[in-house]
Design an enzyme around this catalytic site. Structure first.
Site, PDB file in Angstrom:
ATOM      1  N   GLY A 195      -5.063  -7.031   2.837  1.00  0.00           N
ATOM      2  CA  GLY A 195      -6.152  -6.254   2.239  1.00  0.00           C
ATOM      3  C   GLY A 195      -5.856  -4.763   2.198  1.00  0.00           C
ATOM      4  O   GLY A 195      -6.738  -3.967   1.926  1.00  0.00           O
ATOM      5  N   SER A 239       0.587  -5.284   4.845  1.00  0.00           N
ATOM      6  CA  SER A 239       0.909  -5.447   3.427  1.00  0.00           C
ATOM      7  C   SER A 239      -0.373  -5.750   2.668  1.00  0.00           C
ATOM      8  O   SER A 239      -1.442  -5.873   3.253  1.00  0.00           O
ATOM      9  CB  SER A 239       1.902  -6.584   3.253  1.00  0.00           C
ATOM     10  N   LYS A 240      -0.222  -5.878   1.367  1.00  0.00           N
ATOM     11  CA  LYS A 240      -1.360  -6.182   0.492  1.00  0.00           C
ATOM     12  C   LYS A 240      -2.104  -7.427   0.932  1.00  0.00           C
ATOM     13  O   LYS A 240      -3.307  -7.533   0.809  1.00  0.00           O
ATOM     14  CB  LYS A 240      -0.868  -6.397  -0.933  1.00  0.00           C
ATOM     15  N   ARG A 241      -1.318  -8.372   1.425  1.00  0.00           N
ATOM     16  CA  ARG A 241      -1.871  -9.632   1.890  1.00  0.00           C
ATOM     17  C   ARG A 241      -2.988  -9.417   2.926  1.00  0.00           C
ATOM     18  O   ARG A 241      -3.902 -10.203   3.070  1.00  0.00           O
ATOM     19  CB  ARG A 241      -0.679 -10.375   2.524  1.00  0.00           C
TER      20      ARG A 241
END
Ligand code: GLU
Length: 488
Positions: A258, A254-256
């Site tokens: 990167g 996920s975005k978390r």
């Protein structure tokens, strides 16, 4: 293998991220490896979820990575992609055919009824939590009534109630599903658009796709697809479901972690070559040691045998490292060409605008240290900026008084005024001689000169940097440094 045809079939529901585009890359590599064809198809039948601008971003991502596709709906190139919303007639015709053959039926259940059903299924922990087949058995009279009233309806596929649907997946091996657990799914929605399942199956057949290589998240749709192929009388393609991409903590990427939109990597100064190499290793490997492998080599050696089953770990540190490797591998001219847009973006803050050729001259000095193209403007700025900002105290090396530092810089200025040849080698020789005369260490004199000429304590090799700056700028900067020291 004969007649390999693969496709990348994204839905334009969000910015394409690395995981989506990895699917495109694997399909492209597979096509190139075996001399097949690579097709791009936009699956935009979910009109509610379609996001403006995403199709452009998808195509832009493919172009950036140079994943070229081989055909499209127009007769001649350059090809656009196939677009499902422009092919509705095909899906309607097939739906009618399935209804006539008894493989599909119109469903008039209201949204409220379906919501109730979902709730009840959940409350009862139903083994098959989907649709209950209510409209499968409507009488001819019921159907006529509904049709006469123009009641909105969907069309559902009749899933077999018994037996198993089996798949030999090219990556995962044998997989099977109990048909009793799969419900009668919608193939045509009330807005007249097909669902993903129907459009996907029809198009894969019509486009003569030989291998469907897609992310593992689609595996659960495959029994539905296989049943559809059977009902339509089509031979299904082969399937290979690619492993998930996981964050370093092994949870879904996920975005978390990167992982952002692919084009953000381009804008952050990553090279497309590095991206291709990095993504190819997300789920595939040549052996257990090869890290750096070019697009061309990949297209010669890629095969499904080395695609793993278990999740691939996404590691941004590795990507950054790999980007540095590819940056160091570029010719300075080419590197300057790629870095130029990044440097240009920052030009307003530079006192003198460098041209690409000028940038190319300094590139060899920065190349070793650049991790992304985005680093270039800052790293190169002191070549082009005359008003270097730094604290005068940095000009005073350890173990030296301010006055002594000033007179060492004066000495350097005198030496350089008279220096005939301003090459790195000549600079080094004369400045080393000067250290002896001034009775200072090389570390001291060169440290002060580094700050005076670049405004930094750490910079690329001093003498090469001075050569690239040229006599005039070096002298000006050293003069200014002396003034700063003398000013107090
Ligand atoms: N449209 C699906 C997606 O967005 C395609 C899945 C498939 O390849 O069948 O990924």
């Amino acid at each position: 293998m004969d007649s390999i045809r693969v496709r990348y079939a994204p839905s334009p529901t969000g910015q394409p991220h690395l995981g989506n585009v990895r699917t495109a890359l694997f399909n492209w590599l597979f096509a190139r490896r075996y001399g097949g064809k690579f097709v791009v198809r936009i699956e935009d039948t979910d009109q509610e979820r379609a996001v403006d601008g995403v199709v452009d971003a998808i195509l832009e991502s493919l172009r950036w990575l140079e994943l070229d596709w081989d055909e499209g709906p127009d007769a001649d190139g350059p090809y656009g992609p196939y677009v499902q919303s422009q092919r509705l007639g095909i899906y309607h015709e097939a739906t009618d055919r399935l209804i006539s053959a008894g493989n599909a039926y119109r469903c008039y259940c209201t949204r409220e009824r379906l919501d109730e059903l979902r709730k009840a299924n959940r409350a009862n922990n139903a083994p098959n939590p989907g649709y209950d087949g209510h409209c499968r058995n409507l009488t001819q009279a019921d159907l006529r009534d509904q049709e006469g009233n123009h009641t909105p309806h969907t069309v559902r596929f009749v899933m077999p109630d018994q037996g198993e649907t089996e798949l030999v997946d090219l990556i995962r091996g044998d997989v099977s599903w109990d048909n009793a657990l799969l419900d009668d799914f919608v193939i045509l929605k009330s807005d007249g658009f097909p669902t993903y399942h129907l459009a996907n199956v029809l198009d894969d057949h019509l486009m003569e796709i030989s291998h469907v290589l897609r992310a593992e998240e689609w595996l659960s749709s495959t029994p539905r697809h296989l049943q559809l192929y059977g009902a339509l009388g089509y031979e299904p393609p082969l399937f290979g479901h690619l492993p998930m991409i996981l964050g370093p903590d092994r949870s879904k990427l996920s975005k978390r972690h990167g992982a952002t939109a692919l084009l953000e990597y381009r804008d952050a100064g990553y090279l497309s070559e590095a991206m291709v190499n990095f993504m190819a290793l997300l789920g595939w490997s040549l052996d257990d040691k090869t890290d750096v492998i070019s697009r061309e080599e990949l297209a010669q050696v890629f095969s499904l045998d080395q695609v793993g089953k278990s999740g691939a770990i996404f590691d941004t540190e590795r990507l950054l490292w790999m980007n540095g490797v590819y940056i160091r591998g570029l010719e300075p001219d080419e590197l300057a060409r790629r870095a130029y847009p990044f440097v240009r973006e920052e030009l307003p803050s530079l006192s003198r605008a460098p041209g690409p050729e000028e940038l190319a001259r300094v590139m060899p000095l920065l190349q070793e240290r650049l991790k992304t193209l985005r680093d270039a403007p800052d790293m190169a700025s002191y070549f082009f900026r005359d008003d270097l900002e730094y604290d005068a105290s940095l000009l005073v090396p350890k173990g030296m008084e301010r006055d002594a530092a000033a007179s060492a810089l004066h000495g350097a200025h005198r030496t350089l005024v008279n220096l005939h040849d301003f090459s790195a080698a000549a600079l080094e020789e004369s400045l080393r001689t000067l250290t002896g005369e001034l009775e200072v260490s090389g570390r001291q004199l060169f440290g002060a000169l580094r700050v005076a000429t670049t405004g930094r304590t750490a910079a690329p090799p001093l003498f090469e940097t001075m050569e690239a700056l040229g006599r005039e700028r070096c002298l000006k900067r050293i003069h200014r440094a002396c003034e700063m020291l003398e000013a107090g």
